[in-house]
Design a protein around this motif. Structure first.
Motif, PDB file in Angstrom:
ATOM      1  N   ASP A  31       0.061  17.273  -9.810  1.00 26.45           N
ATOM      2  CA  ASP A  31       1.260  17.377  -8.981  1.00 26.45           C
ATOM      3  C   ASP A  31       1.553  16.022  -8.328  1.00 26.45           C
ATOM      4  N   THR A  32       2.223  15.153  -9.071  1.00 22.92           N
ATOM      5  CA  THR A  32       2.580  13.833  -8.558  1.00 22.92           C
ATOM      6  C   THR A  32       3.897  13.405  -9.191  1.00 22.92           C
ATOM      7  N   ASN A  33       4.358  12.230  -8.833  1.00 21.73           N
ATOM      8  CA  ASN A  33       5.598  11.736  -9.450  1.00 21.73           C
ATOM      9  C   ASN A  33       5.647  10.214  -9.374  1.00 21.73           C
ATOM     10  N   GLU A  35       7.831   8.209  -8.215  1.00 22.97           N
ATOM     11  CA  GLU A  35       8.291   7.649  -6.937  1.00 22.97           C
ATOM     12  C   GLU A  35       7.105   7.511  -5.946  1.00 22.97           C
ATOM     13  N   TRP A  36       6.284   8.574  -5.832  1.00 25.46           N
ATOM     14  CA  TRP A  36       5.137   8.532  -4.908  1.00 25.46           C
ATOM     15  C   TRP A  36       4.170   7.432  -5.326  1.00 25.46           C
ATOM     16  N   ILE A  37       3.821   7.431  -6.614  1.00 28.08           N
ATOM     17  CA  ILE A  37       2.804   6.468  -7.069  1.00 28.08           C
ATOM     18  C   ILE A  37       3.321   5.034  -6.897  1.00 28.08           C
ATOM     19  N   THR A  39       5.712   3.810  -4.815  1.00 25.72           N
ATOM     20  CA  THR A  39       5.864   3.325  -3.437  1.00 25.72           C
ATOM     21  C   THR A  39       4.515   3.217  -2.724  1.00 25.72           C
ATOM     22  N   ARG A  40       3.567   4.124  -3.013  1.00 26.96           N
ATOM     23  CA  ARG A  40       2.278   4.087  -2.302  1.00 26.96           C
ATOM     24  C   ARG A  40       1.289   3.104  -2.908  1.00 26.96           C
ATOM     25  N   THR A  41       1.460   2.774  -4.209  1.00 28.48           N
ATOM     26  CA  THR A  41       0.422   1.944  -4.853  1.00 28.48           C
ATOM     27  C   THR A  41       0.971   0.749  -5.641  1.00 28.48           C
ATOM     28  N   ALA A 115     -19.410  -2.271  -8.153  1.00 32.75           N
ATOM     29  CA  ALA A 115     -18.088  -1.637  -8.259  1.00 32.75           C
ATOM     30  C   ALA A 115     -17.005  -2.701  -8.484  1.00 32.75           C
ATOM     31  N   CYS A 116     -15.927  -2.626  -7.721  1.00 33.67           N
ATOM     32  CA  CYS A 116     -14.794  -3.528  -7.981  1.00 33.67           C
ATOM     33  C   CYS A 116     -15.133  -4.994  -7.732  1.00 33.67           C
ATOM     34  N   ALA A 117     -16.212  -5.248  -6.986  1.00 36.51           N
ATOM     35  CA  ALA A 117     -16.599  -6.635  -6.712  1.00 36.51           C
ATOM     36  C   ALA A 117     -17.592  -7.163  -7.756  1.00 36.51           C
ATOM     37  N   ASP A 154      -7.609  15.657  -9.402  1.00 36.89           N
ATOM     38  CA  ASP A 154      -7.504  15.103  -8.036  1.00 36.89           C
ATOM     39  C   ASP A 154      -6.423  14.019  -8.022  1.00 36.89           C
ATOM     40  N   ARG A 155      -5.233  14.391  -7.548  1.00 36.42           N
ATOM     41  CA  ARG A 155      -4.110  13.454  -7.607  1.00 36.42           C
ATOM     42  C   ARG A 155      -4.291  12.245  -6.691  1.00 36.42           C
ATOM     43  N   SER A 156      -5.206  12.378  -5.696  1.00 43.72           N
ATOM     44  CA  SER A 156      -5.366  11.251  -4.767  1.00 43.72           C
ATOM     45  C   SER A 156      -6.188  10.119  -5.389  1.00 43.72           C
ATOM     46  N   HIS A 218     -15.077  10.051  -5.828  1.00 45.31           N
ATOM     47  CA  HIS A 218     -14.553  10.593  -4.569  1.00 45.31           C
ATOM     48  C   HIS A 218     -14.236   9.413  -3.655  1.00 45.31           C
ATOM     49  N   MET A 219     -13.147   9.522  -2.930  1.00 46.85           N
ATOM     50  CA  MET A 219     -12.761   8.382  -2.087  1.00 46.85           C
ATOM     51  C   MET A 219     -12.029   8.846  -0.834  1.00 46.85           C
ATOM     52  N   LYS A 220     -12.363   8.187   0.300  1.00 44.49           N
ATOM     53  CA  LYS A 220     -11.577   8.383   1.522  1.00 44.49           C
ATOM     54  C   LYS A 220     -10.600   7.214   1.585  1.00 44.49           C
ATOM     55  N   GLY A 221      -9.475   7.425   0.925  1.00 47.13           N
ATOM     56  CA  GLY A 221      -8.527   6.334   0.669  1.00 47.13           C
ATOM     57  C   GLY A 221      -8.111   5.556   1.900  1.00 47.13           C
ATOM     58  N   ASN A 222      -7.818   6.257   2.998  1.00 50.25           N
ATOM     59  CA  ASN A 222      -7.321   5.556   4.193  1.00 50.25           C
ATOM     60  C   ASN A 222      -8.383   4.634   4.794  1.00 50.25           C
ATOM     61  N   ASP A 223      -9.646   5.119   4.815  1.00 53.54           N
ATOM     62  CA  ASP A 223     -10.727   4.288   5.371  1.00 53.54           C
ATOM     63  C   ASP A 223     -10.971   3.069   4.486  1.00 53.54           C
ATOM     64  N   GLN A 257      -6.786  -5.913  -7.651  1.00 46.88           N
ATOM     65  CA  GLN A 257      -5.555  -5.127  -7.787  1.00 46.88           C
ATOM     66  C   GLN A 257      -5.885  -3.645  -7.576  1.00 46.88           C
ATOM     67  N   ALA A 258      -5.913  -3.227  -6.297  1.00 47.25           N
ATOM     68  CA  ALA A 258      -6.220  -1.827  -5.981  1.00 47.25           C
ATOM     69  C   ALA A 258      -4.972  -1.088  -5.540  1.00 47.25           C
ATOM     70  N   ASN A 259      -4.063  -1.808  -4.900  1.00 45.10           N
ATOM     71  CA  ASN A 259      -2.903  -1.167  -4.294  1.00 45.10           C
ATOM     72  C   ASN A 259      -2.006  -2.292  -3.771  1.00 45.10           C
ATOM     73  N   THR A 260      -0.703  -2.238  -4.066  1.00 45.32           N
ATOM     74  CA  THR A 260       0.173  -3.350  -3.614  1.00 45.32           C
ATOM     75  C   THR A 260       0.223  -3.437  -2.100  1.00 45.32           C
ATOM     76  N   ARG A 261       0.013  -2.293  -1.420  1.00 44.16           N
ATOM     77  CA  ARG A 261       0.059  -2.361   0.047  1.00 44.16           C
ATOM     78  C   ARG A 261      -1.166  -3.095   0.592  1.00 44.16           C
ATOM     79  N   ILE A 262      -2.332  -2.912  -0.072  1.00 43.09           N
ATOM     80  CA  ILE A 262      -3.528  -3.680   0.338  1.00 43.09           C
ATOM     81  C   ILE A 262      -3.283  -5.165   0.062  1.00 43.09           C
ATOM     82  N   ALA A 315     -12.318  -9.589  -4.016  1.00 39.20           N
ATOM     83  CA  ALA A 315     -12.385  -8.193  -4.473  1.00 39.20           C
ATOM     84  C   ALA A 315     -13.167  -7.356  -3.479  1.00 39.20           C
ATOM     85  N   PHE A 316     -12.922  -6.043  -3.561  1.00 39.77           N
ATOM     86  CA  PHE A 316     -13.555  -5.094  -2.641  1.00 39.77           C
ATOM     87  C   PHE A 316     -13.739  -3.767  -3.360  1.00 39.77           C
ATOM     88  N   GLY A 317     -14.901  -3.114  -3.164  1.00 37.39           N
ATOM     89  CA  GLY A 317     -15.093  -1.816  -3.806  1.00 37.39           C
ATOM     90  C   GLY A 317     -16.239  -1.029  -3.214  1.00 37.39           C
TER      91      GLY A 317
HETATM   92  N1  COA Z   1       1.109  12.170  -5.647  1.00 36.03           N
HETATM   93  C1  COA Z   1       1.771  12.786  -4.668  1.00 36.03           C
HETATM   94  N2  COA Z   1       1.263  13.014  -3.446  1.00 36.03           N
HETATM   95  C2  COA Z   1       0.009  12.581  -3.217  1.00 36.03           C
HETATM   96  C3  COA Z   1      -0.742  11.932  -4.198  1.00 36.03           C
HETATM   97  C4  COA Z   1      -0.146  11.721  -5.452  1.00 36.03           C
HETATM   98  N3  COA Z   1      -0.775  11.095  -6.456  1.00 36.03           N
HETATM   99  N4  COA Z   1      -1.940  11.609  -3.669  1.00 36.03           N
HETATM  100  C5  COA Z   1      -1.951  12.050  -2.404  1.00 36.03           C
HETATM  101  N5  COA Z   1      -0.767  12.637  -2.127  1.00 36.03           N
HETATM  102  C6  COA Z   1      -0.334  13.261  -0.879  1.00 36.03           C
HETATM  103  C7  COA Z   1      -1.485  13.707  -0.010  1.00 36.03           C
HETATM  104  O1  COA Z   1      -1.917  15.004  -0.412  1.00 36.03           O
HETATM  105  C8  COA Z   1      -0.855  13.735   1.349  1.00 36.03           C
HETATM  106  O2  COA Z   1      -0.099  14.895   1.466  1.00 36.03           O
HETATM  107  P1  COA Z   1      -0.020  15.694   2.861  1.00 36.03           P
HETATM  108  O3  COA Z   1       0.601  14.712   3.820  1.00 36.03           O
HETATM  109  O4  COA Z   1       0.823  16.861   2.531  1.00 36.03           O
HETATM  110  O5  COA Z   1      -1.445  16.026   3.200  1.00 36.03           O
HETATM  111  C9  COA Z   1       0.129  12.544   1.300  1.00 36.03           C
HETATM  112  O6  COA Z   1       0.332  12.266  -0.099  1.00 36.03           O
HETATM  113  C10 COA Z   1      -0.361  11.304   1.986  1.00 36.03           C
HETATM  114  O7  COA Z   1      -1.710  11.073   1.590  1.00 36.03           O
HETATM  115  P2  COA Z   1      -2.504   9.814   2.100  1.00 36.03           P
HETATM  116  O8  COA Z   1      -3.883   9.864   1.521  1.00 36.03           O
HETATM  117  O9  COA Z   1      -2.371   9.678   3.571  1.00 36.03           O
HETATM  118  O10 COA Z   1      -1.660   8.655   1.397  1.00 36.03           O
HETATM  119  P3  COA Z   1      -1.801   7.104   1.573  1.00 36.03           P
HETATM  120  O11 COA Z   1      -0.511   6.538   1.949  1.00 36.03           O
HETATM  121  O12 COA Z   1      -3.016   6.722   2.377  1.00 36.03           O
HETATM  122  O13 COA Z   1      -2.102   6.620   0.104  1.00 36.03           O
HETATM  123  C11 COA Z   1      -3.891   5.935  -1.315  1.00 36.03           C
HETATM  124  C12 COA Z   1      -3.251   7.087  -0.570  1.00 36.03           C
HETATM  125  C13 COA Z   1      -5.122   6.440  -2.049  1.00 36.03           C
HETATM  126  C14 COA Z   1      -2.892   5.373  -2.312  1.00 36.03           C
HETATM  127  C15 COA Z   1      -4.269   4.821  -0.302  1.00 36.03           C
HETATM  128  O14 COA Z   1      -5.023   5.367   0.749  1.00 36.03           O
HETATM  129  C16 COA Z   1      -5.053   3.728  -0.917  1.00 36.03           C
HETATM  130  O15 COA Z   1      -4.588   3.049  -1.805  1.00 36.03           O
HETATM  131  N6  COA Z   1      -6.265   3.498  -0.423  1.00 36.03           N
HETATM  132  C17 COA Z   1      -7.122   2.474  -0.966  1.00 36.03           C
HETATM  133  C18 COA Z   1      -7.795   3.054  -2.109  1.00 36.03           C
HETATM  134  C19 COA Z   1      -8.295   2.037  -3.062  1.00 36.03           C
HETATM  135  O16 COA Z   1      -7.581   1.173  -3.456  1.00 36.03           O
HETATM  136  N7  COA Z   1      -9.540   2.201  -3.433  1.00 36.03           N
HETATM  137  C20 COA Z   1     -10.165   1.385  -4.354  1.00 36.03           C
HETATM  138  C21 COA Z   1     -10.665   0.176  -3.654  1.00 36.03           C
HETATM  139  S1  COA Z   1     -11.540  -0.700  -4.751  1.00 36.03           S
END
Ligand code: COA
Length: 329
Positions: A31-33, A35-37, A39-41, A115-117, A154-156, A218-223, A257-262, A315-317
């Motif tokens: 369940d993703t699209n 636009e989300w991917i 703008t967020r990555t 890992a990524c480093a 796991d869409r995250s 498994h990842m705690k993306g925000n941290d 290259q993990a995320n354009t926002r990073i 790099a970071f991982g």
């Molecule tokens: N498609 C659509 N929605 C998604 C999604 C996806 N692929 N993945 C997560 N979401 C949803 C979440 O379920 C959440 O929904 P909710 O608000 O209803 O609970 C919402 O989007 C926001 O999730 P959040 O985790 O706060 O998004 P974010 O802006 O932090 O972005 C990452 C998530 C993973 C892109 C971001 O945290 C990130 O890039 N972190 C670094 C991770 C990384 O690069 N790791 C590798 C380092 S080497």
């Protein structure tokens, strides 16, 4: 004091699977699209290995390209250091398979798990070995097939990663320059923030672990996000200090290259302008240890790196493990 031995990058290469998975393709799996991917990555697509393809296939192809670029025969290679967390086998090192594939019969080959480093850690170890006089030429390759470690439900996480390999030849040369600075760090208190929790020897695979997909990433993306920016910025400053240079001296910055926002947050923290920043995440996603050497190879092949240029990489991982390196070409 003894004169420092200069270690230069004399060849680069990369290889990725031909098979491409776009954001639209992914939206049919989870369940993703797009636009989300996007703008967020910043990711638009990633290359994914087909079932018959192995990590060592891409690593070997990248190494052969780097050796051809450096005009170096396989027998001349003294070391192969391979940054990877997705080796062909649990043991031995996938670097040994690469050694066999490319005919580097005189090399000592080993994997580095950071890992990524992983590629930057490889540059650190290779540079030390070459400066110790243990050899004259080393291959440092970062190569991953993270698609095999994904939980495709796991869409995250499953939208973030891609497969591929990047390699360089490091060589002892008389000329000044080459590796000017290296910083590596780990913080083992953060293991739980980014890992494959089970399936190792602590918790060998069981049907329950497989069913719960606890052997997948498994990842705690925000941290991870917060630590990544702060840690890479610190490592970049360290290597600049080592070389007694400032960011104004840098011609190109290749961040992991993990995320354009990073990448943007890091660039703005360091005050690096967009024209000095390499971003190719839209094409590959996060290829972990391969991301920096893939960027390096693309930059060299496109003429973006010229002789005399200062190139900063970071790099970071998972681990957490992170680092930076600074080169003069
Ligand atoms: N498609 C659509 N929605 C998604 C999604 C996806 N692929 N993945 C997560 N979401 C949803 C979440 O379920 C959440 O929904 P909710 O608000 O209803 O609970 C919402 O989007 C926001 O999730 P959040 O985790 O706060 O998004 P974010 O802006 O932090 O972005 C990452 C998530 C993973 C892109 C971001 O945290 C990130 O890039 N972190 C670094 C991770 C990384 O690069 N790791 C590798 C380092 S080497």
């Amino acid at each position: 004091m003894d004169k420092q031995i200069n270690v230069h990058i004399t060849g680069t290469g990369h290889a990725v699977p031909e098979n491409i998975l776009t954001n639209d393709d992914l939206s049919r799996i989870v369940d993703t699209n797009d636009e989300w991917i996007t703008t967020r990555t910043g990711i638009k697509q990633r290359h994914i290995a087909e079932p018959h393809q192995k990590n060592s296939d891409f690593a070997s192809a990248a190494c052969l390209q780097a050796m051809a670029d450096a005009n170096c025969a396989p027998e001349e290679i003294d070391f192969i250091f391979m940054g990877t967390v997705t080796g062909d086998l649990i043991f031995p090192s996938t670097a040994c398979r690469v050694q066999e594939n490319i005919g580097a019969v005189n090399a000592t080959a080993m994997d580095l798990s950071a890992a990524c480093a992983g590629w930057i850690f490889g540059i650190s170890v290779a540079t030390a070995c070459l400066r110790m006089g243990q050899g004259r030429k080393a291959l440092v390759v970062g190569s991953e097939v993270l698609s095999r470690m994904m939980n495709w439900e796991d869409r995250s996480t499953c939208v973030l990663f891609g497969d591929g390999a990047g390699a360089v030849v490091l060589e002892v040369k008389d000329e000044e320059g080459g590796v000017l600075g290296i910083a590596t760090h780990t913080d083992g208190r953060r293991i739980e923030m980014l890992n494959c929790p089970k399936g190792g020897t602590a918790d060998p695979v069981t049907p329950e672990i497989l069913a719960a997909k606890e052997n997948k990433i498994h990842m705690k993306g925000n941290d991870v996000f917060k630590y990544a920016v702060r840690s890479m910025a610190g490592a970049c400053r360290e290597v600049l200090d080592q070389a007694q240079l400032t960011l104004d001296d840098i011609d190109l910055f290749i961040p992991h290259q993990a995320n354009t926002r990073i990448i943007s947050a890091l660039a703005s923290r360091l005050n690096v302008s967009e024209d000095k920043l390499l971003v190719n995440i839209q094409e590959y996603g996060n290829t972990s240890a391969a991301s920096v050497p893939i960027g390096l190879n693309e930059a060299r092949r496109s003429g973006r790196i010229k002789p005399g240029d200062h190139v900063l990489v970071a790099a970071f991982g998972g681990g957490f493990a992170w680092g930076a390196a600074l080169f003069r070409f």
